[in-house]
Design an enzyme around this catalytic site. Structure first.
Site, PDB file in Angstrom:
ATOM      1  N   LEU A  79       0.893  -1.018   0.003  1.00  5.17           N
ATOM      2  CA  LEU A  79      -0.041   0.041  -0.037  1.00  5.17           C
ATOM      3  C   LEU A  79       0.944   1.382   0.110  1.00  5.17           C
ATOM      4  CD1 LEU A  79      -2.414  -1.435   2.587  1.00  5.17           C
ATOM      5  CD2 LEU A  79      -3.045  -0.855   0.139  1.00  5.17           C
ATOM      6  N   PRO A  80       0.233   2.539  -0.459  1.00  5.68           N
ATOM      7  CA  PRO A  80       0.903   3.688  -0.527  1.00  5.68           C
ATOM      8  C   PRO A  80       1.714   4.117   0.887  1.00  5.68           C
ATOM      9  CG  PRO A  80      -1.069   3.823  -1.624  1.00  5.68           C
ATOM     10  CD  PRO A  80      -1.028   2.655  -0.934  1.00  5.68           C
ATOM     11  N   THR A 113       6.289   0.830   2.346  1.00  4.55           N
ATOM     12  CA  THR A 113       7.174   1.702   3.060  1.00  4.55           C
ATOM     13  C   THR A 113       6.523   2.590   3.897  1.00  4.55           C
ATOM     14  OG1 THR A 113       8.940   1.608   1.123  1.00  4.55           O
ATOM     15  CG2 THR A 113       9.383   2.988   2.851  1.00  4.55           C
ATOM     16  N   LYS A 188      14.958   0.276   5.141  1.00  3.31           N
ATOM     17  CA  LYS A 188      14.665   0.855   4.047  1.00  3.31           C
ATOM     18  C   LYS A 188      14.457   2.472   3.936  1.00  3.31           C
ATOM     19  CE  LYS A 188      12.215   1.392   0.419  1.00  3.31           C
ATOM     20  NZ  LYS A 188      12.685   1.215  -1.009  1.00  3.31           N
ATOM     21  N   LYS A 263       7.512  10.941   0.418  1.00  2.00           N
ATOM     22  CA  LYS A 263       7.068  10.565   1.861  1.00  2.00           C
ATOM     23  C   LYS A 263       8.297   9.612   2.252  1.00  2.00           C
ATOM     24  CE  LYS A 263       5.928   6.505   1.193  1.00  2.00           C
ATOM     25  NZ  LYS A 263       5.623   4.996   1.116  1.00  2.00           N
TER      26      LYS A 263
END
Ligand code: NAD
Length: 319
Positions: A79-80, A113, A188, A263
């Protein structure tokens, strides 16, 4: 760290049924690779176009996350951002999401992420329900997702990691167990902060050369064989028509959207602030991507090249 061994995993007749939620630029090819490896898949995405692609590839399209997970032993999400992960798993009230519907022993792998703190919140809620949760963000871009050569960076306990490894190995080549819950997300964002810095710096260097009379391909070839070599020059050149099959040669469509890079940079800056760590280069990359995203948020993150020359943003296909 594990490596792919398709000979044993893909012939396994007791493969778990998988629910896959989030079928965007990354999730769709990842799900397709699971189908190709013989896993039964139920999929859900808010976008009909996204689910149609997977239906054609052989997946069952579900009406909602609960329906997708109804006969699944494993749930994977791509997902975003953190708010989407929170809403899918925890719901509006924090306890009316998908987690509350899953049987004990379900393995949940979130490859989005998101902030390490958000991953830990979901992991804690899962733990209370007897559900195994792993944060497993990826690196390798859409090319890696299509080729099944992603790098997975996993946070969570050893048992859950062992259960997840053969499934992740279908979609990825390198699988790292970074540590406890949230560790995958910390690793990450360190990687993506560096990637944002490298992409902005590579675009800046190519622009300097071009404005001083150099051909962008010649300059890229030179830097590729010199000490400026980096991943963006190797596989993701930001200048249009230097490389085939990359977003810069296709109007900066597809790939990794600038708003997602912004983001991730914000997540890195938040982590740096919370833990009193200095990241001046990361701060500069965040500033550049924040202003770039105002008009180019949906374009691939290599479109930062267009900061130097907006006419580059209108290039269409590699010819
Ligand atoms: P994307 O926007 O292309 O895909 C996200 C998908 O999730 C969309 O199809 C959207 O409709 C769906 N979605 C949103 N909310 C939903 C919900 N509540 N229920 C079901 N579906 C929902 O994004 P992407 O590029 O595939 O990236 C996904 C994640 O992977 C992000 O966290 C991103 O930072 C990370 N990532 C992306 C890349 C890349 O190169 N694109 C590389 C590494 C990591």
């Amino acid at each position: 760290m594990g490596t792919k061994d398709t000979s044993t995993m893909n012939n396994n007749t007791t493969k778990p049924h998988i629910a896959f939620i989030g079928l965007g630029n990354m999730g769709a090819p990842m799900a397709e690779n699971l189908l190709k490896a013989g896993y039964a898949l139920s999929v859900f995405d808010l976008s009909k176009a996204a689910t149609q692609r997977l239906q054609q590839a052989g997946a069952r399209v579900a009406d909602n996350p609960k329906d997708a997970a109804s006969n699944a032993q494993v749930v994977i999400s791509m997902l975003p951002a953190g708010q989407h992960v929170h809403s899918v798993y925890l719901g509006d009230s924090g306890s009316n999401g998908l987690l509350a519907e899953l049987p004990k022993g379900t393995l949940v792998i979130d490859s989005s992420t998101i902030a390490a703190a958000d991953a830990r919140t979901v992991a804690e809620a899962a733990d209370k329900l007897g559900i195994d949760f792993l944060d497993a963000p990826v690196s390798g871009g859409t090319g890696g997702a299509i080729a099944g050569s992603l790098t997975f960076i996993v946070g969570g306990d050893d048992n859950a990691f062992a259960k997840a490894e053969p499934i992740l190995a279908v979609m990825g080549k390198n699988i790292f167990h970074a540590g406890e819950h949230g560790a995958g997300q910390v690793a990450k964002i360190c990687n993506n902060m560096l990637l944002g810095i490298l992409m902005a710096g590579t675009a800046e260097a190519i622009n300097l050369g071009v404005k001083n009379g150099l051909d962008p391909k010649v300059l890229s070839d030179i830097m590729l064989q010199s000490s400026g070599r980096n991943w963006t020059l190797e596989v993701y050149n930001p200048y249009p028509q230097v490389m085939e099959n990359v977003p810069s040669s296709n109007g900066y469509q597809g790939g990794f959207m600038s708003k997602l890079m912004q983001k991730d940079l914000n997540l890195a800056m938040q982590t740096a602030q919370d833990t009193h760590v200095e990241t001046p280069m990361g701060a500069k990359a965040t500033e550049l991507y924040t202003s770039h995203t105002v008009e180019n948020g949906d374009k691939d993150f290599s479109s930062i090249m267009g900061r130097h020359d907006v006419s580059l943003l209108s290039y269409t296909r590699y010819s």
